[in-house]
Motif scaffolding. Sequence first.
Motif: not given
Length: 236
Positions: A109-114, A118-137
């Motif tokens: 899911k995408y989040i911003a400061e909080d 949840r944040a709009d994936p297309k909104a400035p500053g939003s990012h994945l809560q846990v990127p794929l590489a970190d998820y696998e690790k």
Amino acid sequence: MKSILLLALLASTALAADAPKQAPKKRAPHPSLAKVEDVAGLPRVLLIGDSISMGYTLDVREILKGKANVHRIPTNGGPTTNGLKNIKAWLGDSKWDVIHFNWGLHDLKYIAEDPSKRADPKAPGSHLQVPLADYEKNLAELVKIMQATGAKLIWCNTTPVPAGSDGRVEGDEKKYNEAAARVMTAAGIPTDDLCAHATAKLKDVQLPANVHYSPSGYHYLAEKVASVIAENLPKK
């Protein structure tokens, strides 16, 4: 007369300000989180997962009644980062025969400061809560910790993200499930393919533009989960 009314208004305002504020009512705990008392002699199963697993927990317990004591972690499991913080406490000192586990929908899911929102994936500053590489690790580390219990581990892959889901991108579960599959293959852990099971009847069981399910949809998921767990219970 006006002065009397003004004084009365000021007095009532002061009283209202001094009155104790009522705390907002706490939401009742989800029934799936209720403590389970073991039936002696039955194998012990632990479910780990987010609100999707909370939705099917009660039906899994009912289906496996008399066959297994089905417990779950006492909360929404959240992302893998939350799992790493809490996994040892969740496992405790108890003996587990089977652990059926999932992480994914909160990782992708995408989040911003909080991070709680949840944040709009297309909104400035939003990012994945846990990127794929970190998820696998993270998953690989969680697997090592759970393997140390000696329990039979069953990975439950992540169910579909439909179009219009708040804070998520349709189909992202595919990438995360592929990463999880690499971890489980390396560790020799079987997969409960709940994603395929849900996909087979998705329009009938999943809520519109939502990762969650109808009551009958959760029962449909529970049938698959209970079946896989039953196949992996210790033989008498």
